[in-house]
Design an enzyme around this catalytic site. Structure first.
Site, PDB file in Angstrom:
ATOM      1  N   CYS A   1      51.253  45.093  39.656  1.00 57.47           N
ATOM      2  CA  CYS A   1      50.081  44.214  39.612  1.00 57.47           C
ATOM      3  C   CYS A   1      49.008  44.772  38.685  1.00 57.47           C
ATOM      4  O   CYS A   1      48.985  45.965  38.361  1.00 57.47           O
ATOM      5  CB  CYS A   1      49.546  44.000  41.026  1.00 57.47           C
ATOM      6  N   ASP A   2      48.075  43.913  38.311  1.00 56.84           N
ATOM      7  CA  ASP A   2      47.185  44.141  37.179  1.00 56.84           C
ATOM      8  C   ASP A   2      46.542  45.525  37.104  1.00 56.84           C
ATOM      9  O   ASP A   2      46.566  46.179  36.080  1.00 56.84           O
ATOM     10  CB  ASP A   2      46.072  43.097  37.177  1.00 56.84           C
TER      11      ASP A   2
ATOM     12  N   CYS B   1      54.450  41.113  42.652  1.00 57.12           N
ATOM     13  CA  CYS B   1      54.338  41.987  41.484  1.00 57.12           C
ATOM     14  C   CYS B   1      54.916  43.376  41.741  1.00 57.12           C
ATOM     15  O   CYS B   1      55.486  43.994  40.844  1.00 57.12           O
ATOM     16  CB  CYS B   1      52.871  42.127  41.070  1.00 57.12           C
TER      17      CYS B   1
ATOM     18  N   SER C   1      40.545  36.160  34.575  1.00 61.06           N
ATOM     19  CA  SER C   1      41.962  36.457  34.699  1.00 61.06           C
ATOM     20  C   SER C   1      42.635  36.302  33.342  1.00 61.06           C
ATOM     21  O   SER C   1      42.182  35.535  32.485  1.00 61.06           O
ATOM     22  CB  SER C   1      42.592  35.496  35.703  1.00 61.06           C
TER      23      SER C   1
ATOM     24  N   GLU D   1      37.181  38.359  39.019  1.00 62.30           N
ATOM     25  CA  GLU D   1      37.685  37.424  38.021  1.00 62.30           C
ATOM     26  C   GLU D   1      37.376  35.995  38.452  1.00 62.30           C
ATOM     27  O   GLU D   1      37.373  35.687  39.642  1.00 62.30           O
ATOM     28  CB  GLU D   1      39.197  37.596  37.843  1.00 62.30           C
TER      29      GLU D   1
ATOM     30  N   ASP E   1      45.488  40.696  42.529  1.00 56.64           N
ATOM     31  CA  ASP E   1      44.470  39.831  41.934  1.00 56.64           C
ATOM     32  C   ASP E   1      44.711  38.373  42.300  1.00 56.64           C
ATOM     33  O   ASP E   1      43.794  37.639  42.668  1.00 56.64           O
ATOM     34  CB  ASP E   1      44.478  39.974  40.411  1.00 56.64           C
TER      35      ASP E   1
ATOM     36  N   CYS F   1      52.993  38.287  37.384  1.00 57.29           N
ATOM     37  CA  CYS F   1      52.748  36.928  36.884  1.00 57.29           C
ATOM     38  C   CYS F   1      53.279  36.762  35.465  1.00 57.29           C
ATOM     39  O   CYS F   1      53.042  37.607  34.606  1.00 57.29           O
ATOM     40  CB  CYS F   1      51.267  36.602  36.961  1.00 57.29           C
TER      41      CYS F   1
END
Length: 560
Positions: A119-120, A46, A466, A440, A78, A191
């Site tokens: 990333c998240d 990511c 998620s 998650e 994650d 992702c």
């Protein structure tokens, strides 16, 4: 300039001497000093390419009269930590990233900031930092990974997680699983479905914190470096025109962001993160705002995990402008300012839309009449919870509770075939305080889907899901078990009803007569600090000390 306090006058000669040691000239120091905050790391695809992406950002800043100063902060993957104790670090990292950006930018009195995110948690953290500091700046998302190819089918990491359950059920061989894992993630980028990273990239564009189209371009696309250089120019204009994040983050722009996330059938994590951004900006924004948005917003994007297409397909089909134009035409989003100095509607006016892939539709022929998630209240969630509406066919679900104190025991039960159709799986002590860290549950939910139980089992947790999760999943239950919430009093065998029409989640038991489950003992270090400071999920699970103005405005909701 804001940076004059650090660099100007005879008294600041020592500071200038140290800046010159980094290679800066008097001319460089005299210009606006712009932070280029990077979340580059080698631990995840990511963010893997962000070190290279910083170079065109810096070139754009220099070309438009500024001096870039790059520094790095952390990122926690994650996907890699999913299903492990390390996943507790994910949400905590959002707060650490926010704090570290604030300290570095404010500590050096820098004039503006571009934050590179992937990333998240790096995306909401970037927006939270901008809101907290209120320094001219923007967020540039590194972009989506390309889909992998497995035996002729496009695949993402979601398919790998679900294949773990299929392998345990004997539907897929270990050799096939190993082949799939080698093909699902073909290079750099976040992702590839409408999971949390792509959902938040969309939301930040709708908030006005990211230039339109910049976040849509995939990670390794030929146009990404040009977009990065453009962002360098945009931040310089924002500095010159004093365009500040708190001018952009309003109740209206937050509703626009929520509406776009809902219309794209995006991640339920958008609820948590938009509440946190609102908190940092000092904007009253209650969890039930998401019900108000979802109740009038259809699903207009056919994106994974509930649909057919990836984020790369969405980019080819016109990206954020294509979706935003459809929402505007249906009177579902409204005019708002953006970091470019142009309005949202001005920004979305241009752009081509090829007929294929058919990712987007119009409001008169939606993929689903009702938005991607909903807010419920009831016996188990007096302060609210979030349920994903896409990826299953239920309007209500009633079943017997199967209670687990933690994700690991729930995952083991699924893999051992102990969960049956009709069960309501309860995973508690995974909330912001109780986890700590609000993990998650993708390992559990994907295993259920892989075993063919995705539409016949419900899962309820005070943790999170998620963005890759699908099925009847209820998360963010508040108050959490560790805070004495009713979810800590439910027992295996209790009859639970989830009613999506009435927006209720109830249990046929006298929960008040029972003692709550004992919470986990908070660990030392960063997780312990987080557990001691964190607010509940219905307030964004933030650790900032809220201002008196915000504390005086309760997180009101409209009982259904």
């Amino acid at each position: 300039m804001r940076s004059d306090v650090m660099k100007s006058g005879a008294a600041r000669a020592g500071a200038r001497a140290m800046l010159k040691a980094t290679g800066l000239s008097d001319h460089d120091i005299a210009r606006p000093l712009i932070a280029v905050v990077n979340t580059w790391t080698e631990v995840t695809p990511c963010n893997l390419h962000l070190r290279d992406l910083a170079e065109p950002v810096k070139a754009g800043i220099r070309r438009h009269g500024g001096t870039p100063i790059e520094f790095n902060t952390i990122a926690v993957s994650d996907g890699i930590t999913m299903g492990t104790p390390g996943m507790r670090a994910s949400l905590v990292s959002r707060e650490v990233i926010t704090d570290s950006i604030e300290l570095a930018v404010d500590g050096h009195s820098l004039d503006g900031v571009v934050i590179l995110a992937g990333c998240d948690k790096t995306l909401p953290a970037a927006a939270m930092a901008l809101a907290r500091m209120d320094v001219p700046g923007l967020v540039l998302y590194g972009g989506s990974i390309a889909p992998g190819s497995f035996r002729g089918a496009a695949v993402t990491v979601q398919d790998v997680f679900e294949a773990v359950g299929a392998c345990a059920a004997g539907v897929m061989s270990e050799a096939d699983l190993r082949e799939l894992e080698g093909e699902a993630c073909p290079g750099a980028g976040a992702c590839g479905g409408q999971f949390t990273a792509n959902t938040m990239a969309l939301a930040l564009t709708m908030l006005g914190l990211s230039p339109m189209r910049a976040n849509d371009v995939p990670a390794l696309h030929a146009d990404k470096h040009a977009e990065a250089e453009r962002c360098g120019g945009v931040v310089m204009e924002a500095v010159r025109n004093d365009i500040r994040p708190r001018e952009l983050i309003s109740q209206q722009s937050l509703r626009n962001a929520a509406t776009a996330a809902i219309a794209s059938a995006g991640s339920t994590n958008a609820v948590l993160h938009l509440l946190a951004i609102a908190s940092e900006a000092g904007v009253p924004f209650a969890i039930d705002e998401f019900h108000e948005c979802a109740s009038r917003t259809p699903v207009l994007a056919d994106l994974k995990p509930s649909g057919r297409y990836t984020a790369v397909d969405a980019f080819v089909a016109g990206g954020t402008p294509a979706l935003a134009r459809r929402l505007r035409d249906a009177d579902l989003v409204h005019e708002a300012p953006t970091v470019t100095g142009r309005s949202l509607f001005e920004e979305i006016e241009h752009g081509t839309e090829p007929e294929r892939p058919p990712v987007f539709t119009t409001s008169d022929a939606p993929f689903a009449r009702r938005g991607g998630f909903e807010i419920l209240f009831g016996d188990l969630a007096p302060d609210g919870c979030v349920v994903k509406l896409c990826g299953h066919s239920h309007e209500s679900f009633t079943g017997d509770a199967r209670v687990f104190d933690g994700e690991e025991s729930a995952f083991a039960a699924v893999q051992a075939g102990e969960i049956e159709a009709g069960d309501v799986v309860i995973v508690r002590n995974e909330g912001p305080r109780g986890g700590p860290g609000m993990r998650e549950m993708l390992g559990v939910t994907a295993a259920l889907v892989g075993r063919g139980l995705g539409d016949s089992v419900a899962l309820i947790t005070d943790g999170r899901f998620s963005g890759a999760t699908r099925g009847l999943m209820v998360g963010h239950v508040a108050p959490e078990a560790a805070a004495g919430g009713p979810i800590g009093r439910i027992e295996t065998g209790d009859r639970v009803t989830i009613d999506l029409i009435a927006r209720r989640i109830d249990v046929a038991a006298d929960l008040d007569a029972r003692s709550p489950v004992a919470p986990n003992t908070p660990p030392r270090g960063a997780l312990g600090k987080f557990a001691a400071l964190v607010s509940c999920a219905s307030r964004g699970a933030v650790t900032s000390i809220l201002t008196e103005d915000i504390e005086s405005k309760p997180n009101e909701r409209h009982e259904p």
